[in-house]
Design a protein around this motif. Sequence first.
Motif, short mmCIF file in Angstrom:
data_model
loop_
_atom_site.label_atom_id
_atom_site.label_comp_id
_atom_site.label_asym_id
_atom_site.label_seq_id
_atom_site.Cartn_x
_atom_site.Cartn_y
_atom_site.Cartn_z
N GLU A 253 -59.25 25.22 1.70
CA GLU A 253 -59.02 26.67 1.56
C GLU A 253 -57.64 26.90 2.61
O GLU A 253 -57.00 27.59 1.95
CB GLU A 253 -59.98 27.28 2.35
N ASP A 254 -57.34 26.27 3.40
CA ASP A 254 -56.10 26.14 4.20
C ASP A 254 -54.82 25.54 3.66
O ASP A 254 -53.84 25.76 4.36
CB ASP A 254 -56.30 26.31 5.72
N GLU A 255 -55.01 24.80 2.40
CA GLU A 255 -54.01 23.97 2.17
C GLU A 255 -53.11 24.67 1.39
O GLU A 255 -53.32 25.55 0.53
CB GLU A 255 -54.43 22.70 1.37
N TYR A 256 -51.79 24.38 1.41
CA TYR A 256 -50.54 25.08 0.50
C TYR A 256 -50.71 24.43 -0.95
O TYR A 256 -51.35 23.44 -1.37
CB TYR A 256 -49.35 24.53 1.08
N LEU A 257 -50.61 25.52 -1.92
CA LEU A 257 -50.59 25.39 -3.27
C LEU A 257 -49.81 23.96 -3.67
O LEU A 257 -50.43 23.24 -4.60
CB LEU A 257 -50.26 26.44 -4.08
N GLU A 258 -48.62 23.84 -3.20
CA GLU A 258 -47.77 22.67 -3.57
C GLU A 258 -48.62 21.36 -3.43
O GLU A 258 -48.59 20.50 -4.18
CB GLU A 258 -46.63 22.66 -3.28
N ALA A 259 -49.29 21.33 -2.26
CA ALA A 259 -49.77 19.90 -1.73
C ALA A 259 -51.11 19.93 -2.83
O ALA A 259 -51.35 18.64 -3.03
CB ALA A 259 -50.30 20.34 -0.28
N LYS A 260 -51.48 21.01 -2.95
CA LYS A 260 -52.96 21.03 -3.78
C LYS A 260 -52.53 20.45 -5.29
O LYS A 260 -53.16 19.72 -5.76
CB LYS A 260 -53.47 22.41 -4.06
N LEU A 261 -51.35 20.83 -5.66
CA LEU A 261 -50.78 20.41 -7.02
C LEU A 261 -50.54 18.89 -7.00
O LEU A 261 -50.61 18.16 -7.99
CB LEU A 261 -49.76 21.05 -7.61
N ILE A 262 -49.93 18.39 -5.78
CA ILE A 262 -49.72 17.16 -5.74
C ILE A 262 -51.18 16.12 -5.69
O ILE A 262 -51.07 15.28 -6.47
CB ILE A 262 -48.85 16.70 -4.41
N ALA A 263 -51.88 16.64 -5.04
CA ALA A 263 -53.37 16.15 -5.05
C ALA A 263 -53.97 16.10 -6.29
O ALA A 263 -54.60 14.93 -6.73
CB ALA A 263 -54.09 16.93 -4.16
N ALA A 264 -53.82 17.27 -6.95
CA ALA A 264 -54.28 17.20 -8.35
C ALA A 264 -53.68 15.96 -9.57
O ALA A 264 -54.01 15.45 -10.12
CB ALA A 264 -54.04 18.54 -9.28
N ARG A 265 -52.36 15.89 -9.21
CA ARG A 265 -51.45 15.08 -9.95
C ARG A 265 -52.04 13.48 -9.43
O ARG A 265 -52.39 12.85 -10.65
CB ARG A 265 -49.99 15.00 -9.74
N ALA A 266 -52.40 13.34 -8.12
CA ALA A 266 -52.59 12.01 -7.81
C ALA A 266 -53.99 11.86 -8.43
O ALA A 266 -54.26 10.51 -8.67
CB ALA A 266 -52.72 12.05 -6.27
N LEU A 267 -54.80 12.83 -8.30
CA LEU A 267 -56.39 12.32 -8.96
C LEU A 267 -56.19 12.18 -10.45
O LEU A 267 -57.08 11.41 -10.77
CB LEU A 267 -57.14 13.68 -8.67
N GLY A 268 -55.39 13.01 -11.01
CA GLY A 268 -55.17 12.58 -12.68
C GLY A 268 -54.76 11.07 -12.83
O GLY A 268 -55.23 10.64 -13.69
N LYS A 269 -53.89 10.60 -11.87
CA LYS A 269 -53.46 9.03 -12.15
C LYS A 269 -54.46 8.32 -11.83
O LYS A 269 -54.43 6.98 -12.11
CB LYS A 269 -52.15 9.03 -11.26
N ILE A 270 -55.57 8.68 -11.11
CA ILE A 270 -56.78 7.64 -10.97
C ILE A 270 -57.82 8.10 -11.74
O ILE A 270 -58.94 7.60 -11.56
CB ILE A 270 -57.17 7.59 -9.53
N GLY A 271 -57.67 8.82 -12.78
CA GLY A 271 -58.70 9.26 -13.97
C GLY A 271 -59.63 10.56 -13.67
O GLY A 271 -60.49 10.56 -14.29
N SER A 272 -59.48 11.23 -12.56
CA SER A 272 -60.04 12.30 -12.37
C SER A 272 -59.30 13.63 -12.84
O SER A 272 -58.19 13.94 -12.71
CB SER A 272 -60.30 12.61 -10.70
#
Length: 346
Positions: A253-272
Amino acid sequence: MPAYARLNRGRTAAGSRTRRILPLAAAALLLAGCNNTTLRMGPEERIELRQRATELLLRAAQSELDVVCCNALEALADIAPQEGLAYFHAALESESAMVRFAGCVALGEVRDSTSRGRIRRCLADPDPRVRLGAAFAAYRLGETDHAEVLVNALHDSPDENLRADAAYLIGRLGEPQALKRLRYKARDKREKSQKVVIQVHAAMAMLGDRAALDQLMCYAQYDALSRVIALQCLCDVADPRSQDTLLYRLHAEDEYLEAKLIAARALGKIGSDAGYELAAKSTTYTADDRQDVMRVRSLAALALGAIGDERALPRLKRLAQPGQDARIQVAACYAIRQILREPAAP
């Protein structure tokens, strides 16, 4: 880490030229009539959209705004290396050191043997970052003695950005024997830059060091800047073992949006696809700060490209149209091409 030859590094380009980019705007018009929100496209529509996205990337690779040019070159090296080859060559003659660096790295990534002479000239470039890119390319073309340029920069350069760039490029070489040098650097108490330390661990993780991957995941729980760097590195490493760490950052909840989107991209690269909804929503992000809008929408597009879900195509089409920041357009077209990759040769 590279100056912004890499699409999502987020480092500013203070020296970028700011002339209007007419060729890119013209190419974007091609996508303006492609705003059909149908989720499932026929073969002809898919081919047309893929071609139009590629055309915009090729035009962006000629942009006078160096950050746009570099982003396009990186995208082309991934999704259209043959179409982009002439532009990689042309980049080595650019007035911009950032563009010359991006051209060297792209030619190294695609292992273009026809560029050996040009790369050798870049080994003597007056800009040290270009020399790093040239050493990477030369090594990838079989001239392995040039690895010393990267190793020396990692240990001796007074510029932390050059040390981080060198670590990243060493990791990209894919040579496990480099682990010894990297481990020595990771233990070097004289290194005071957290950016460099994280990038060294990322390079080690790229080369298969499990302990380095574990440490990289720990860095993703540190202060805000360390988290962003570590998350981007986890995106580069793309190891499924990082999934829990990435999911935690995505949902914090306390994470910045940009960091969340980088995490989303990293997840996409491993198939999530866990970050799909956030990334899709963020394509319409608004704020008073135009740079903030650019960063968030670009990161959202890149996350959607990594996730690879065709449901994102209507949103990405809109991001590629006139009126958007050119950097957003490039990220959107890269994502379109990632989703609509050409079928593998039989």
